[in-house]
Motif scaffolding. Structure first.
Motif, PDB file in Angstrom:
ATOM      1  N   ALA A   1      15.035  83.106  40.893  1.00 11.40           N
ATOM      2  CA  ALA A   1      13.952  82.129  41.111  1.00 11.40           C
ATOM      3  C   ALA A   1      12.630  82.629  40.544  1.00 11.40           C
ATOM      4  N   LEU A   2      12.438  83.957  40.526  1.00 12.88           N
ATOM      5  CA  LEU A   2      11.150  84.509  40.076  1.00 12.88           C
ATOM      6  C   LEU A   2      11.028  84.590  38.561  1.00 12.88           C
ATOM      7  N   GLN A   3      12.083  84.181  37.839  1.00  9.84           N
ATOM      8  CA  GLN A   3      11.970  84.165  36.364  1.00  9.84           C
ATOM      9  C   GLN A   3      10.837  83.218  35.956  1.00  9.84           C
ATOM     10  N   PRO A   4      10.163  83.471  34.826  1.00  9.78           N
ATOM     11  CA  PRO A   4       9.077  82.574  34.409  1.00  9.78           C
ATOM     12  C   PRO A   4       9.593  81.172  34.105  1.00  9.78           C
ATOM     13  N   GLY A   5       8.701  80.214  34.114  1.00 12.78           N
ATOM     14  CA  GLY A   5       9.065  78.810  33.884  1.00 12.78           C
ATOM     15  C   GLY A   5       9.698  78.578  32.523  1.00 12.78           C
ATOM     16  N   THR A   6       9.407  79.471  31.574  1.00 14.01           N
ATOM     17  CA  THR A   6      10.018  79.317  30.237  1.00 14.01           C
ATOM     18  C   THR A   6      11.530  79.497  30.295  1.00 14.01           C
ATOM     19  N   ALA A   7      12.036  80.130  31.355  1.00 20.34           N
ATOM     20  CA  ALA A   7      13.495  80.386  31.443  1.00 20.34           C
ATOM     21  C   ALA A   7      14.241  79.205  32.055  1.00 20.34           C
ATOM     22  N   GLN A   8      13.531  78.223  32.603  1.00 24.25           N
ATOM     23  CA  GLN A   8      14.216  77.096  33.268  1.00 24.25           C
ATOM     24  C   GLN A   8      15.223  76.452  32.318  1.00 24.25           C
ATOM     25  N   VAL A   9      16.402  76.109  32.843  1.00 23.59           N
ATOM     26  CA  VAL A   9      17.401  75.406  32.026  1.00 23.59           C
ATOM     27  C   VAL A   9      17.193  73.892  32.131  1.00 23.59           C
ATOM     28  N   ALA A  10      16.538  73.474  33.203  1.00 27.89           N
ATOM     29  CA  ALA A  10      16.234  72.037  33.378  1.00 27.89           C
ATOM     30  C   ALA A  10      15.176  71.900  34.467  1.00 27.89           C
ATOM     31  N   ALA A  11      14.535  70.740  34.476  1.00 27.45           N
ATOM     32  CA  ALA A  11      13.583  70.418  35.553  1.00 27.45           C
ATOM     33  C   ALA A  11      13.633  68.909  35.753  1.00 27.45           C
ATOM     34  N   LEU A  12      13.468  68.478  37.002  1.00 28.08           N
ATOM     35  CA  LEU A  12      13.484  67.036  37.246  1.00 28.08           C
ATOM     36  C   LEU A  12      12.622  66.695  38.453  1.00 28.08           C
ATOM     37  N   TYR A  13      12.218  65.453  38.535  1.00 24.16           N
ATOM     38  CA  TYR A  13      11.635  64.955  39.777  1.00 24.16           C
ATOM     39  C   TYR A  13      12.162  63.546  40.015  1.00 24.16           C
ATOM     40  N   VAL A  14      12.101  63.141  41.270  1.00 22.52           N
ATOM     41  CA  VAL A  14      12.424  61.765  41.667  1.00 22.52           C
ATOM     42  C   VAL A  14      11.170  61.212  42.340  1.00 22.52           C
ATOM     43  N   VAL A  15      10.754  60.005  41.946  1.00 25.48           N
ATOM     44  CA  VAL A  15       9.623  59.374  42.632  1.00 25.48           C
ATOM     45  C   VAL A  15      10.179  58.159  43.380  1.00 25.48           C
ATOM     46  N   TYR A  16       9.986  58.179  44.718  1.00 24.30           N
ATOM     47  CA  TYR A  16      10.464  57.096  45.605  1.00 24.30           C
ATOM     48  C   TYR A  16       9.311  56.105  45.742  1.00 24.30           C
ATOM     49  N   GLY A  17       9.433  55.004  45.002  1.00 26.43           N
ATOM     50  CA  GLY A  17       8.335  54.021  45.019  1.00 26.43           C
ATOM     51  C   GLY A  17       8.930  52.615  45.019  1.00 26.43           C
ATOM     52  N   PRO A  18       8.211  51.631  44.486  1.00 29.36           N
ATOM     53  CA  PRO A  18       8.789  50.276  44.417  1.00 29.36           C
ATOM     54  C   PRO A  18      10.189  50.331  43.783  1.00 29.36           C
ATOM     55  N   SER A  19      10.354  51.214  42.782  1.00 23.68           N
ATOM     56  CA  SER A  19      11.735  51.538  42.386  1.00 23.68           C
ATOM     57  C   SER A  19      11.846  53.062  42.483  1.00 23.68           C
ATOM     58  N   THR A  20      13.075  53.535  42.520  1.00 25.14           N
ATOM     59  CA  THR A  20      13.285  54.986  42.603  1.00 25.14           C
ATOM     60  C   THR A  20      13.670  55.474  41.218  1.00 25.14           C
ATOM     61  N   VAL A  21      12.834  56.357  40.663  1.00 27.03           N
ATOM     62  CA  VAL A  21      12.994  56.800  39.274  1.00 27.03           C
ATOM     63  C   VAL A  21      13.166  58.309  39.236  1.00 27.03           C
TER      64      VAL A  21
END
Ligand code: AHG
Ligand code: MN
Ligand code: MN
Ligand code: MN
Length: 314
Positions: free
Chosen positions: A130-150
């Motif tokens: 987990a402490l690896q720098p952000g450049t090592a991430q293999v993926a990143a995502l977010y979900v926004v729960y709003g009028p639609s869920t994206v």
């Protein structure tokens, strides 16, 4: 195509499929919140020193249950847990580091909230991974729960970001891919109640935006108070979100590993940028899993202008 199929090419189908299932369950809970006892505080204080909301706990439990059933997931790190949760999955390749419910202060007032996830490849134990720098991430995502869920997904091996909408069968269906954010935007987004306690350069920066001194554009202000919602508007419309250092939070309020890093990867994949003031977020090396950081993220034009001002101010 759904999110699981999209991520399969990167070997992340099972992990992102589990996150999609968890997010669909969280979306249903949020949509029907008034009909179940899910509003309000859970009664505990988390490692952040925050009063945990019932939906924080629900979302965290669902994320852990779904990822705990995926052989490729070695462990999780969560905003809501002091320590990593390690699964008995020999040979597992990934660790998911997440904010299960972002924007908790908005739950009870029916305003957009979200889930943010950073995925790192196993390198040592769960904490070291987990402490690896952000450049090592293999993926990143977010979900926004709003009028639609994206759901918005960035894969390390692809340029651009992909957008998925939750349909009425519980599937996150691809609606766009290879998306890039506008070069410059119409909005800046920050909690101006903190302005008096920012380092002066941040007040000067916001003043230049308001006066239209950056590229002749006069900016509007938008602040929802859910990072995911403020970021989602920024990636679609352009502009900048900033949470500078304050007297109360001299290292910033937002968390590096599961708020700043994933959104920084998504921003950069969309040709945007993210800094902590002086330094590119993805290059910051964390010392502990819950450490905080200032965050300035959004269109390249605005972020680079801020970084120049901070470096010039010394
Ligand atoms: P979380 O609900 O996961 O603890 O995150 C809350 C964060 C973030 O969503 C938002 O940008 C920020 O807190 C708002 O902070 P202020 O209320 O201090 O503006
Ligand atoms: Mn919180
Ligand atoms: Mn958060
Ligand atoms: Mn949270």
């Amino acid at each position: 195509m759904n999110a699981k199929e999209f991520a399969a090419a990167a070997g992340l189908g099972e992990v992102i499929g589990a996150i999609a299932e968890a997010s669909a369950e969280i979306a249903t809970k949020i949509r029907l919140a008034g009909l179940s006892d899910i509003y309000g505080a859970a009664g505990a204080v988390n490692v952040q020193g925050e009063a945990q909301q019932k939906l924080d706990v629900f979302a965290n439990d669902v994320m852990i249950a779904k990822l705990g059933a995926v052989a490729e997931c070695a462990a999780i790190v969560s905003e809501e847990d002091d320590e990593p949760v390690v699964f008995d999955h020999p040979g597992a390749k990934f660790v998911a580091i997440f904010d299960p419910l972002d924007g908790s202060s908005n739950i009870d007032v029916n305003v957009n909230v979200g889930t943010i996830v950073s995925i790192q490849a196993v390198k040592g134990d769960a904490t070291a991974t987990a402490l690896q720098p952000g450049t090592a991430q293999v993926a990143a995502l977010y979900v926004v729960y709003g009028p639609s869920t994206v759901m918005v997904v960035a894969l390390a091996e692809k340029e651009g970001v992909a957008f998925f909408t939750l349909d009425d069968k519980g599937e996150f269906v691809l609606t766009a891919e290879g998306v890039k954010m506008p070069e410059q935007g119409p909005y800046y987004s920050t909690n101006e109640a903190n302005a008096a306690s920012w380092p002066a350069v941040y007040r000067e920066y916001v003043a230049t935006l308001v006066k239209g001194e950056l590229g002749g554009k006069a900016y509007g202000a938008r602040y929802i108070g859910s990072l995911v919602a403020d970021f989602h508007r920024t990636i679609l419309k352009g502009g900048v979100f900033l949470y500078p250092p304050t007297e109360k939070a001299p290292k910033g309020k937002l968390r590096l590993l599961y708020e700043a890093n994933p959104l920084a990867l998504i921003a950069e994949k969309a040709d945007g940028a993210a800094v902590n003031g002086r330094t590119r977020i993805l290059e910051v090396v964390a010392e502990q899993v819950h450490e905080r950081t200032p965050l300035i993220v959004g269109s390249k034009r605005e972020v680079e202008a801020l970084q120049q001002m901070v470096l010039k101010a010394g």
